[in-house]
Design an enzyme around this catalytic site. Structure first.
Site, PDB file in Angstrom:
ATOM      1  N   ASP A 219      -3.993   3.635   3.517  1.00  0.00           N
ATOM      2  CA  ASP A 219      -2.720   4.364   3.706  1.00  0.00           C
ATOM      3  C   ASP A 219      -2.560   5.542   2.763  1.00  0.00           C
ATOM      4  OD1 ASP A 219      -1.442   1.132   4.283  1.00  0.00           O
ATOM      5  OD2 ASP A 219      -1.650   2.710   5.775  1.00  0.00           O
TER       6      ASP A 219
ATOM      7  N   HIS B  76      -5.150  -3.645  -2.789  1.00  0.00           N
ATOM      8  CA  HIS B  76      -5.449  -4.312  -1.513  1.00  0.00           C
ATOM      9  C   HIS B  76      -5.747  -5.778  -1.779  1.00  0.00           C
ATOM     10  CE1 HIS B  76      -7.305  -5.142   2.388  1.00  0.00           C
ATOM     11  NE2 HIS B  76      -6.698  -4.040   2.788  1.00  0.00           N
TER      12      HIS B  76
HETATM   13  C1  SDX Z   1      -2.589  -2.448   4.399  1.00  0.00           C
HETATM   14  O1  SDX Z   1      -4.703  -6.949   4.489  1.00  0.00           O
HETATM   15  C2  SDX Z   1      -5.123  -5.831   5.061  1.00  0.00           C
HETATM   16  O2  SDX Z   1      -6.247  -5.742   5.501  1.00  0.00           O
HETATM   17  C3  SDX Z   1      -4.067  -4.721   5.164  1.00  0.00           C
HETATM   18  C4  SDX Z   1      -4.570  -3.381   5.669  1.00  0.00           C
HETATM   19  C5  SDX Z   1      -5.003  -3.434   7.129  1.00  0.00           C
HETATM   20  O3  SDX Z   1      -5.816  -2.593   7.512  1.00  0.00           O
HETATM   21  O4  SDX Z   1      -4.413  -4.299   7.894  1.00  0.00           O
HETATM   22  O5  SDX Z   1      -5.655  -2.939   4.856  1.00  0.00           O
HETATM   23  C6  SDX Z   1      -3.435  -2.330   5.614  1.00  0.00           C
HETATM   24  O6  SDX Z   1      -1.583  -3.136   4.449  1.00  0.00           O
HETATM   25  C7  SDX Z   1      -3.032  -1.787   3.123  1.00  0.00           C
HETATM   26  C8  SDX Z   1      -2.077  -2.064   1.934  1.00  0.00           C
HETATM   27  C9  SDX Z   1      -0.884  -1.117   2.040  1.00  0.00           C
HETATM   28  N1  SDX Z   1       0.136  -1.455   1.010  1.00  0.00           N
HETATM   29  C10 SDX Z   1       0.333  -0.693  -0.071  1.00  0.00           C
HETATM   30  O7  SDX Z   1      -0.330   0.289  -0.359  1.00  0.00           O
HETATM   31  C11 SDX Z   1       1.510  -1.152  -0.933  1.00  0.00           C
HETATM   32  C12 SDX Z   1       1.108  -1.083  -2.408  1.00  0.00           C
HETATM   33  N2  SDX Z   1       0.110  -2.108  -2.666  1.00  0.00           N
HETATM   34  C13 SDX Z   1       0.582  -3.385  -3.066  1.00  0.00           C
HETATM   35  O8  SDX Z   1       1.879  -3.757  -2.956  1.00  0.00           O
HETATM   36  C14 SDX Z   1      -0.465  -4.481  -3.159  1.00  0.00           C
HETATM   37  O9  SDX Z   1      -1.579  -3.936  -3.716  1.00  0.00           O
HETATM   38  C15 SDX Z   1      -0.818  -5.193  -1.869  1.00  0.00           C
HETATM   39  C16 SDX Z   1       0.391  -5.718  -1.193  1.00  0.00           C
HETATM   40  C17 SDX Z   1      -1.555  -4.274  -0.957  1.00  0.00           C
HETATM   41  C18 SDX Z   1      -1.735  -6.355  -2.250  1.00  0.00           C
HETATM   42  O10 SDX Z   1      -1.002  -7.216  -3.018  1.00  0.00           O
HETATM   43  P1  SDX Z   1      -1.616  -8.625  -3.552  1.00  0.00           P
HETATM   44  O11 SDX Z   1      -2.995  -8.826  -3.091  1.00  0.00           O
HETATM   45  O12 SDX Z   1      -0.601  -9.691  -3.269  1.00  0.00           O
HETATM   46  O13 SDX Z   1      -1.752  -8.377  -5.070  1.00  0.00           O
HETATM   47  P2  SDX Z   1      -0.580  -8.557  -6.115  1.00  0.00           P
HETATM   48  O14 SDX Z   1       0.699  -7.996  -5.561  1.00  0.00           O
HETATM   49  O15 SDX Z   1      -0.606  -9.974  -6.576  1.00  0.00           O
HETATM   50  O16 SDX Z   1      -1.077  -7.563  -7.295  1.00  0.00           O
HETATM   51  C19 SDX Z   1      -1.982  -8.022  -8.292  1.00  0.00           C
HETATM   52  C20 SDX Z   1      -1.591  -7.218  -9.539  1.00  0.00           C
HETATM   53  C21 SDX Z   1      -0.102  -7.388  -9.913  1.00  0.00           C
HETATM   54  O17 SDX Z   1      -0.005  -7.158 -11.289  1.00  0.00           O
HETATM   55  P3  SDX Z   1      -0.020  -8.439 -12.328  1.00  0.00           P
HETATM   56  O18 SDX Z   1       1.021  -9.435 -11.819  1.00  0.00           O
HETATM   57  O19 SDX Z   1      -1.438  -8.991 -12.236  1.00  0.00           O
HETATM   58  O20 SDX Z   1       0.317  -7.867 -13.679  1.00  0.00           O
HETATM   59  O21 SDX Z   1      -1.747  -5.810  -9.278  1.00  0.00           O
HETATM   60  C22 SDX Z   1      -0.474  -5.172  -9.364  1.00  0.00           C
HETATM   61  C23 SDX Z   1       0.577  -6.249  -9.218  1.00  0.00           C
HETATM   62  O22 SDX Z   1       1.793  -5.881  -9.868  1.00  0.00           O
HETATM   63  N3  SDX Z   1      -0.408  -4.210  -8.255  1.00  0.00           N
HETATM   64  C24 SDX Z   1       0.111  -2.994  -8.349  1.00  0.00           C
HETATM   65  C25 SDX Z   1      -0.091  -2.412  -7.084  1.00  0.00           C
HETATM   66  N4  SDX Z   1      -0.707  -3.283  -6.287  1.00  0.00           N
HETATM   67  C26 SDX Z   1      -0.905  -4.397  -7.021  1.00  0.00           C
HETATM   68  N5  SDX Z   1       0.734  -2.341  -9.353  1.00  0.00           N
HETATM   69  C27 SDX Z   1       1.145  -1.087  -9.087  1.00  0.00           C
HETATM   70  N6  SDX Z   1       0.993  -0.453  -7.902  1.00  0.00           N
HETATM   71  C28 SDX Z   1       0.378  -1.091  -6.885  1.00  0.00           C
HETATM   72  N7  SDX Z   1       0.216  -0.470  -5.739  1.00  0.00           N
END
Ligand code: SDX
Length: 433
Positions: free
Chosen positions: A369, A312
Site C-alpha cells: 500500500d 506486514h
Molecule cells: C495489507 O495480510 C496480508 O497479506 C495483507 C495484504 C494483502 O495483500 O492482503 O498484504 C494487504 O493489508 C498490507 C498492510 C496494510 N496496513 C498498513 O500498512 C497499516 C500499518 N501497518 C500496521 O498496522 C501493521 O504493520 C500490520 C497491521 C500490517 C501488521 O500488524 P501485526 O502483524 O499485527 O504486527 P503488530 O501490530 O503486532 O506490530 C508489531 C510491532 C508493534 O510494536 P511493539 O508492540 O513490538 O513495540 O511493530 C509495530 C507495532 O506497534 N508496528 C508499527 C507499524 N506496524 C507495526 N509501528 C509503527 N508503524 C507501523 N506501521
C-alpha cells in the site's frame, strides 16, 4: 520434493502423552495437525489474531515472509507483473494454469458477455448521500447483485451455474467501480465497450466523458493498471481472504461472500491503508515535509499514529509487490510527465524508516500500500477510490480461495474460545439489586 513424512508431534499433558501428525507443504512449511486435539486432550489452542494458526491447506499462493517471495500457482509475482495481463492472472488463480490462446480468448469472451449491470442497480446510488465512501457503495452493489440473480442463492446449484456467477462478478466489478466513480463526479455513467480489453474497458468507463467521442486510454496507464491489479490479485490467507472463506463456509451465496471480503478489506490496517498512506503523505507535506518528526511519532507508544503502508503480518523483509510498485511509480510519473511532491516525501520517509532501529528491529518494511496510491492518483483516481481499486484487483483471488474451500467441501468455520467471564450466579430481581 521434500520428504513429506515428518516426525509426529508429541505433547505431554497432565501426565498423558499424545501424538499429532506433522504436515510439510510443497515449499517446506511445517504444521502440526491439531484437528483431533480437543477430542483427544480436551484442550483447544489460543492464538489471538491467528498469527501462528493455519486455517487451511492451499494450492493457490505461496508467501515466504522472511525472503520476500510471492508466487501464484508456482509463478513468481515478478514474472506475472512483467509478462502477463490481469485477466491471464485471474485465469491462473481460478484454474491453476496460465491459459493458452484459445482458453484466454474463451475466458475473455465469456466475461465480455456479462459486463452490463441491471439499470435498476443505478437506483441504489440515488440512496447514497453525495460523497459517500466508495467501499460502502461497493459492498451494497455487490450484495445487491444477489437480488438480480436469485439462482446464485442455491448452494446446490450446478457447477455451470456457479461458474456463471464467477464470470458475472469478474465482469461487473469494473463496471460497478466505474459507476461509483462517475456518480462521485456527478457525471453520467459510461457503459461498457466490449471491443476493449478488460483493463481498457474499465479505464474507458471511468475516465471517458459521454461527450468525448475519441477518448483512448493511455497505453502507459493501461500497463500500469494491469500491473497494479496483478499485484493485488491474491495474497493467501489475509484478513479479507479469510473472511471470504469463513462466510463462504456457511454456504452463503458468492455475492454476499465477496461483499464480506470487501468489507474486511475496507479497514485501515488492511486494504484501507492505501488511502491512509496518501492522506498521511499529504499531512506530512502540509506540515512542512519533516519526515523524521513523523517517523518519531510512529515510534512513540503514546502516539496512536502509525506509519501507514509500513509493516506486514507475514513479510519481515521487503514486500516484493512494493518493490515492483515503487519502480512502476517512477516509470508512470515520468512517462505521464507528473512531478508529485508526495513521491519524494514517500521516498524520504522510506529511507528514514529503513535506517531507524525501531523499524529495523521490528522488521517493518514498505508494503503493497505504500506506493500504490501515488500511481492511482497520477492516473486520476480520487484517494477514496483507492481501496475499491484494491478490491477490483483482489476479486479473482477471493473467488479462487472461495472456490478451493467450497470444492473441497470444507466444514463451516467455527473457532473455539476460552471463556474468562463470570462463573454461575443467581438472578436477583431488579428491586433487590
Ligand atoms: C495489507 O495480510 C496480508 O497479506 C495483507 C495484504 C494483502 O495483500 O492482503 O498484504 C494487504 O493489508 C498490507 C498492510 C496494510 N496496513 C498498513 O500498512 C497499516 C500499518 N501497518 C500496521 O498496522 C501493521 O504493520 C500490520 C497491521 C500490517 C501488521 O500488524 P501485526 O502483524 O499485527 O504486527 P503488530 O501490530 O503486532 O506490530 C508489531 C510491532 C508493534 O510494536 P511493539 O508492540 O513490538 O513495540 O511493530 C509495530 C507495532 O506497534 N508496528 C508499527 C507499524 N506496524 C507495526 N509501528 C509503527 N508503524 C507501523 N506501521
Amino acid at each position: 520434493m521434500p520428504d513429506n513424512k515428518a516426525q509426529n508431534c508429541i505433547i505431554n499433558l497432565e501426565g498423558n502423552t499424545y501424538e499429532f501428525p506433522v504436515i510439510i507443504g510443497s515449499e517446506g512449511e511445517k504444521a502440526i495437525d491439531i484437528s483431533k486435539l480437543r477430542d483427544t486432550t480436551g484442550y483447544v489452542t489460543l492464538d489471538i489474531g491467528y498469527k501462528n494458526t493455519g486455517a487451511t491447506k492451499s494450492n493457490i499462493t505461496f508467501l515466504d515472509g522472511e525472503l520476500g517471495i510471492l508466487r501464484h500457482r508456482g509463478y513468481s509475482i515478478e514474472d506475472l507483473a512483467e509478462k502477463a495481463n490481469f485477466l491471464e492472472v485471474a485465469y491462473l488463480l481460478l484454474k491453476g494454469e496460465l491459459p493458452n490462446k484459445d482458453q484466454f480468448e474463451d475466458f475473455d469472451e465469456s466475461i465480455r458477455h456479462h459486463t452490463l449491470v441491471n439499470e435498476d442497480l443505478q437506483n441504489i446510488f440515488k440512496t447514497f448521500p453525495t460523497g459517500s465512501h466508495p467501499m460502502g457503495q461497493l459492498i451494497a452493489m455487490i450484495s445487491s447483485l444477489s437480488a438480480y440473480y436469485p439462482k446464485a442463492l442455491d448452494p446446490n446449484r450446478s457447477a455451470e451455474s456457479k461458474n456463471r456467477t464467477v464470470l458475472r462478478l469478474l465482469a461487473k466489478m469494473p463496471t460497478i467501480c466505474a459507476m461509483i466513480y462517475k456518480k462521485r463526479m456527478g457525471h453520467p455513467v459510461v457503459y461498457p465497450n466490449n471491443n476493449l480489453d478488460y483493463v481498457s474497458n474499465f479505464l474507458n468507463m471511468t475516465f471517458k466523458h459521454v461527450s468525448d467521442s475519441d477518448y483512448q486510454p493511455d497505453p502507459v496507464v493501461v500497463d500500469a493498471m494491469n500491473k497494479l491489479l496483478i499485484l493485488h490479485a491474491d495474497h493467501e490467507q489475509n484478513c479479507s481472504a479469510s473472511t471470504v472463506r469463513l462466510v463462504g463456509s456457511s454456504q452463503a451465496n458468492l455475492y454476499a461472500t465477496i461483499a464480506a471480503g470487501v468489507a474486511a478489506l475496507w479497514g485501515p490496517l488492511h486494504g484501507g491503508a492505501n488511502q491512509e498512506v496518501l492522506e498521511m503523505l499529504e499531512s506530512i507535506k502540509a506540515d512542512g515535509g519533516n519526515v523524521q518528526k513523523w517517523v518519531d511519532k510512529a515510534k512513540d507508544k503514546n502516539d496512536p499514529f502509525r506509519l501507514m503502508g509500513f509493516g506486514h503480518r507475514v513479510y519481515k523483509n521487503f514486500d516484493p509487490r512494493a518493490k515492483i510498485i515503487k519502480k512502476t511509480c517512477d516509470d508512470v510519473l515520468n512517462r505521464l510527465g507528473i512531478n508529485d511532491p508526495v513521491l519524494e516525501i514517500a521516498k524520504k520517509l522510506e529511507e528514514a524508516a529503513l535506517t531507524d532501529p525501531y523499524f529495523v528491529e521490528r522488521k517493518l518494511y514498505p508494503n503493497v500500500d505504500f506506493y500504490s496510491g501515488i500511481i492511482y492518483r497520477a492516473i486520476g483516481f480520487p484517494t477514496e477510490m483507492f481501496t475499491a481499486l484494491f478490491a477490483l484487483g483482489r476479486l479473482p483471488g477471493w473467488i479462487a480461495q472461495w472456490q478451493e474451500m467450497s470444492t473441497e467441501n470444507q466444514p463451516i468455520g467455527r473457532p473455539r474460545q476460552i471463556y474468562t467471564g463470570q462463573t454461575p450466579r443467581s438472578f436477583i430481581p431488579r428491586g433487590e439489586r
